[in-house]
Design a protein around this motif. Sequence first.
Motif, PDB file in Angstrom:
ATOM      1  N   LEU A   3    -119.399   1.089 122.542  1.00 57.59           N
ATOM      2  CA  LEU A   3    -120.634   1.814 122.816  1.00 57.59           C
ATOM      3  C   LEU A   3    -120.986   2.762 121.667  1.00 57.59           C
ATOM      4  CD1 LEU A   3    -120.098   2.556 126.608  1.00 57.59           C
ATOM      5  CD2 LEU A   3    -121.618   0.835 125.591  1.00 57.59           C
ATOM      6  N   LEU A   4    -119.971   3.423 121.119  1.00 59.57           N
ATOM      7  CA  LEU A   4    -120.185   4.295 119.967  1.00 59.57           C
ATOM      8  C   LEU A   4    -120.714   3.495 118.781  1.00 59.57           C
ATOM      9  CD1 LEU A   4    -119.800   7.005 118.382  1.00 59.57           C
ATOM     10  CD2 LEU A   4    -117.487   6.178 117.857  1.00 59.57           C
ATOM     11  N   ALA A   5    -120.095   2.366 118.504  1.00 54.77           N
ATOM     12  CA  ALA A   5    -120.504   1.542 117.367  1.00 54.77           C
ATOM     13  C   ALA A   5    -121.930   1.020 117.550  1.00 54.77           C
ATOM     14  CB  ALA A   5    -119.526   0.385 117.177  1.00 54.77           C
ATOM     15  N   LEU A   6    -122.261   0.566 118.737  1.00 57.01           N
ATOM     16  CA  LEU A   6    -123.620   0.096 118.996  1.00 57.01           C
ATOM     17  C   LEU A   6    -124.637   1.210 118.774  1.00 57.01           C
ATOM     18  CD1 LEU A   6    -123.002  -2.071 122.188  1.00 57.01           C
ATOM     19  CD2 LEU A   6    -123.856  -2.901 119.973  1.00 57.01           C
ATOM     20  N   GLU A   7    -124.299   2.401 119.206  1.00 56.22           N
ATOM     21  CA  GLU A   7    -125.190   3.556 119.038  1.00 56.22           C
ATOM     22  C   GLU A   7    -125.355   3.896 117.551  1.00 56.22           C
ATOM     23  OE1 GLU A   7    -127.770   6.286 120.644  1.00 56.22           O
ATOM     24  OE2 GLU A   7    -126.496   5.011 121.878  1.00 56.22           O
ATOM     25  N   GLU A   8    -124.239   3.936 116.825  1.00 53.57           N
ATOM     26  CA  GLU A   8    -124.307   4.237 115.397  1.00 53.57           C
ATOM     27  C   GLU A   8    -125.154   3.209 114.647  1.00 53.57           C
ATOM     28  OE1 GLU A   8    -120.044   6.546 114.716  1.00 53.57           O
ATOM     29  OE2 GLU A   8    -120.184   4.418 114.231  1.00 53.57           O
ATOM     30  N   LEU A   9    -124.941   1.942 114.954  1.00 52.68           N
ATOM     31  CA  LEU A   9    -125.705   0.875 114.306  1.00 52.68           C
ATOM     32  C   LEU A   9    -127.194   0.968 114.638  1.00 52.68           C
ATOM     33  CD1 LEU A   9    -123.513  -2.327 114.555  1.00 52.68           C
ATOM     34  CD2 LEU A   9    -124.805  -1.625 112.559  1.00 52.68           C
TER      35      LEU A   9
ATOM     36  N   ALA B 104    -101.509   3.662 120.927  1.00 57.49           N
ATOM     37  CA  ALA B 104    -101.683   3.952 119.496  1.00 57.49           C
ATOM     38  C   ALA B 104    -102.503   5.225 119.303  1.00 57.49           C
ATOM     39  CB  ALA B 104    -102.366   2.773 118.797  1.00 57.49           C
ATOM     40  N   VAL B 105    -103.517   5.423 120.123  1.00 61.60           N
ATOM     41  CA  VAL B 105    -104.324   6.641 120.033  1.00 61.60           C
ATOM     42  C   VAL B 105    -103.505   7.846 120.493  1.00 61.60           C
ATOM     43  CG1 VAL B 105    -106.395   7.823 120.904  1.00 61.60           C
ATOM     44  CG2 VAL B 105    -106.521   5.425 120.184  1.00 61.60           C
ATOM     45  N   ALA B 106    -102.696   7.678 121.527  1.00 59.17           N
ATOM     46  CA  ALA B 106    -101.840   8.775 121.991  1.00 59.17           C
ATOM     47  C   ALA B 106    -100.892   9.212 120.873  1.00 59.17           C
ATOM     48  CB  ALA B 106    -101.055   8.353 123.232  1.00 59.17           C
ATOM     49  N   ARG B 107    -100.342   8.246 120.141  1.00 58.19           N
ATOM     50  CA  ARG B 107     -99.459   8.578 119.020  1.00 58.19           C
ATOM     51  C   ARG B 107    -100.187   9.413 117.970  1.00 58.19           C
ATOM     52  NH1 ARG B 107     -97.541   3.432 120.074  1.00 58.19           N
ATOM     53  NH2 ARG B 107     -98.798   2.443 118.456  1.00 58.19           N
ATOM     54  N   ARG B 108    -101.460   9.117 117.755  1.00 60.42           N
ATOM     55  CA  ARG B 108    -102.250   9.905 116.789  1.00 60.42           C
ATOM     56  C   ARG B 108    -102.301  11.377 117.171  1.00 60.42           C
ATOM     57  NH1 ARG B 108    -106.863   7.688 113.095  1.00 60.42           N
ATOM     58  NH2 ARG B 108    -105.436   6.278 112.139  1.00 60.42           N
TER      59      ARG B 108
ATOM     60  N   GLU C 195    -108.657  -0.873 127.755  1.00 57.94           N
ATOM     61  CA  GLU C 195    -109.959  -1.558 127.856  1.00 57.94           C
ATOM     62  C   GLU C 195    -111.094  -0.553 127.943  1.00 57.94           C
ATOM     63  OE1 GLU C 195    -112.853  -4.271 127.631  1.00 57.94           O
ATOM     64  OE2 GLU C 195    -110.753  -4.533 127.140  1.00 57.94           O
ATOM     65  N   ASP C 196    -110.913   0.517 128.685  1.00 56.23           N
ATOM     66  CA  ASP C 196    -111.943   1.562 128.761  1.00 56.23           C
ATOM     67  C   ASP C 196    -112.144   2.195 127.386  1.00 56.23           C
ATOM     68  OD1 ASP C 196    -113.807   3.400 129.956  1.00 56.23           O
ATOM     69  OD2 ASP C 196    -112.195   4.887 130.094  1.00 56.23           O
ATOM     70  N   LEU C 197    -111.074   2.463 126.686  1.00 56.30           N
ATOM     71  CA  LEU C 197    -111.159   3.037 125.343  1.00 56.30           C
ATOM     72  C   LEU C 197    -111.913   2.094 124.409  1.00 56.30           C
ATOM     73  CD1 LEU C 197    -110.322   5.250 123.300  1.00 56.30           C
ATOM     74  CD2 LEU C 197    -108.193   3.961 122.960  1.00 56.30           C
ATOM     75  N   ARG C 198    -111.581   0.821 124.450  1.00 57.95           N
ATOM     76  CA  ARG C 198    -112.258  -0.158 123.589  1.00 57.95           C
ATOM     77  C   ARG C 198    -113.745  -0.264 123.933  1.00 57.95           C
ATOM     78  NH1 ARG C 198    -107.719  -4.938 123.438  1.00 57.95           N
ATOM     79  NH2 ARG C 198    -106.342  -3.909 121.936  1.00 57.95           N
ATOM     80  N   THR C 199    -114.064  -0.229 125.212  1.00 61.44           N
ATOM     81  CA  THR C 199    -115.463  -0.278 125.624  1.00 61.44           C
ATOM     82  C   THR C 199    -116.216   0.929 125.087  1.00 61.44           C
ATOM     83  OG1 THR C 199    -115.012  -1.589 127.597  1.00 61.44           O
ATOM     84  CG2 THR C 199    -117.021  -0.252 127.628  1.00 61.44           C
ATOM     85  N   ARG C 200    -115.605   2.092 125.158  1.00 60.43           N
ATOM     86  CA  ARG C 200    -116.256   3.306 124.658  1.00 60.43           C
ATOM     87  C   ARG C 200    -116.432   3.271 123.138  1.00 60.43           C
ATOM     88  NH1 ARG C 200    -115.063   8.362 128.303  1.00 60.43           N
ATOM     89  NH2 ARG C 200    -114.604   7.368 130.295  1.00 60.43           N
ATOM     90  N   ILE C 201    -115.477   2.681 122.444  1.00 64.22           N
ATOM     91  CA  ILE C 201    -115.612   2.516 120.991  1.00 64.22           C
ATOM     92  C   ILE C 201    -116.765   1.552 120.702  1.00 64.22           C
ATOM     93  CG2 ILE C 201    -114.502   1.654 118.881  1.00 64.22           C
ATOM     94  CD1 ILE C 201    -111.806   2.606 120.185  1.00 64.22           C
TER      95      ILE C 201
ATOM     96  N   PRO D 141    -112.743  13.013 126.003  1.00 67.94           N
ATOM     97  CA  PRO D 141    -113.125  11.606 125.827  1.00 67.94           C
ATOM     98  C   PRO D 141    -113.726  11.344 124.437  1.00 67.94           C
ATOM     99  CG  PRO D 141    -113.776  12.360 127.999  1.00 67.94           C
ATOM    100  CD  PRO D 141    -113.285  13.577 127.254  1.00 67.94           C
ATOM    101  N   ASP D 142    -114.574  12.245 123.969  1.00 72.32           N
ATOM    102  CA  ASP D 142    -115.194  12.055 122.658  1.00 72.32           C
ATOM    103  C   ASP D 142    -114.160  12.029 121.530  1.00 72.32           C
ATOM    104  OD1 ASP D 142    -117.656  11.878 120.972  1.00 72.32           O
ATOM    105  OD2 ASP D 142    -116.874  13.791 120.197  1.00 72.32           O
ATOM    106  N   ARG D 143    -113.213  12.952 121.559  1.00 72.61           N
ATOM    107  CA  ARG D 143    -112.175  12.971 120.513  1.00 72.61           C
ATOM    108  C   ARG D 143    -111.340  11.708 120.550  1.00 72.61           C
ATOM    109  NH1 ARG D 143    -108.283  17.536 119.756  1.00 72.61           N
ATOM    110  NH2 ARG D 143    -108.096  16.539 117.726  1.00 72.61           N
ATOM    111  N   LEU D 144    -111.032  11.228 121.737  1.00 71.02           N
ATOM    112  CA  LEU D 144    -110.228  10.011 121.859  1.00 71.02           C
ATOM    113  C   LEU D 144    -110.991   8.795 121.327  1.00 71.02           C
ATOM    114  CD1 LEU D 144    -108.662  10.570 125.378  1.00 71.02           C
ATOM    115  CD2 LEU D 144    -107.524  10.785 123.161  1.00 71.02           C
ATOM    116  N   VAL D 145    -112.268   8.712 121.665  1.00 75.93           N
ATOM    117  CA  VAL D 145    -113.080   7.583 121.215  1.00 75.93           C
ATOM    118  C   VAL D 145    -113.233   7.623 119.700  1.00 75.93           C
ATOM    119  CG1 VAL D 145    -115.392   6.554 121.298  1.00 75.93           C
ATOM    120  CG2 VAL D 145    -114.262   7.289 123.410  1.00 75.93           C
ATOM    121  N   ARG D 146    -113.502   8.771 119.154  1.00 74.10           N
ATOM    122  CA  ARG D 146    -113.660   8.882 117.694  1.00 74.10           C
ATOM    123  C   ARG D 146    -112.340   8.557 116.979  1.00 74.10           C
ATOM    124  NH1 ARG D 146    -118.500   9.631 116.179  1.00 74.10           N
ATOM    125  NH2 ARG D 146    -119.963  10.543 117.644  1.00 74.10           N
ATOM    126  N   ALA D 147    -111.222   9.029 117.539  1.00 71.03           N
ATOM    127  CA  ALA D 147    -109.919   8.689 116.954  1.00 71.03           C
ATOM    128  C   ALA D 147    -109.664   7.185 117.057  1.00 71.03           C
ATOM    129  CB  ALA D 147    -108.809   9.469 117.641  1.00 71.03           C
TER     130      ALA D 147
END
Length: 188
Positions: A59-65, A31-35, A51-57, A8-14
């Motif tokens: 969450l990552l962005a909110l945490e980084e900020l 698009a992420v699968a193609r990567r 939608e789950d992938l976008r939500t996790r992204i 999950p972490d690698r997918l979210v970061r990608a």
Amino acid sequence: MARAGLTPDRLVRAGAELADEVGFAHVTASAVARRFGVQVASLYSHVRGTEDLRTRIALLALEELADRGDAALAGRAGRDALVALGDVYRDYAREHPGRYDAARHRLDPQTAAASAGPRHAALSRAVLRGYDLSEVDQTHAVRLLGSVFHGFTSLEAAGGFEHSMPDAQESWTRILLALDTTLRSWSA
């Protein structure tokens, strides 16, 4: 684990990297699968879909900020804290435009409450401790800060200030000074 080393972490970061490259609206599970050179179905044991992938992204962005905000506010108060927090949002949007958009992705109430979103409000309230505002006025001021930080940053990212002078940095500096003046005289 799939042969591509999917987690999950690698997918979210990608997905976050992809968002910065092509825009958050264009991030999809396919698009992420193609990567990773895998079929979309390979992702479904790690994320439930786009939608789950976008939500996790988001969450990552909110945490980084929030992490950047915590670091920027350490030891600062008043105008210095205000400028530091404003610069965190503006700099993050410039460095990570897709992630910045993701940070504004609408989350369901339960996910939002468990995210770093409340830390953002706490950061704004930390800035506001340098001003003499009541609890209710702090709520209004938190909304003002968010409106200014996100509004300016969004307009700048969309190219809204490229065709006129003075430079956007000069406007940003003056806006932050005006915010400081407004906050210092709020109760008047």
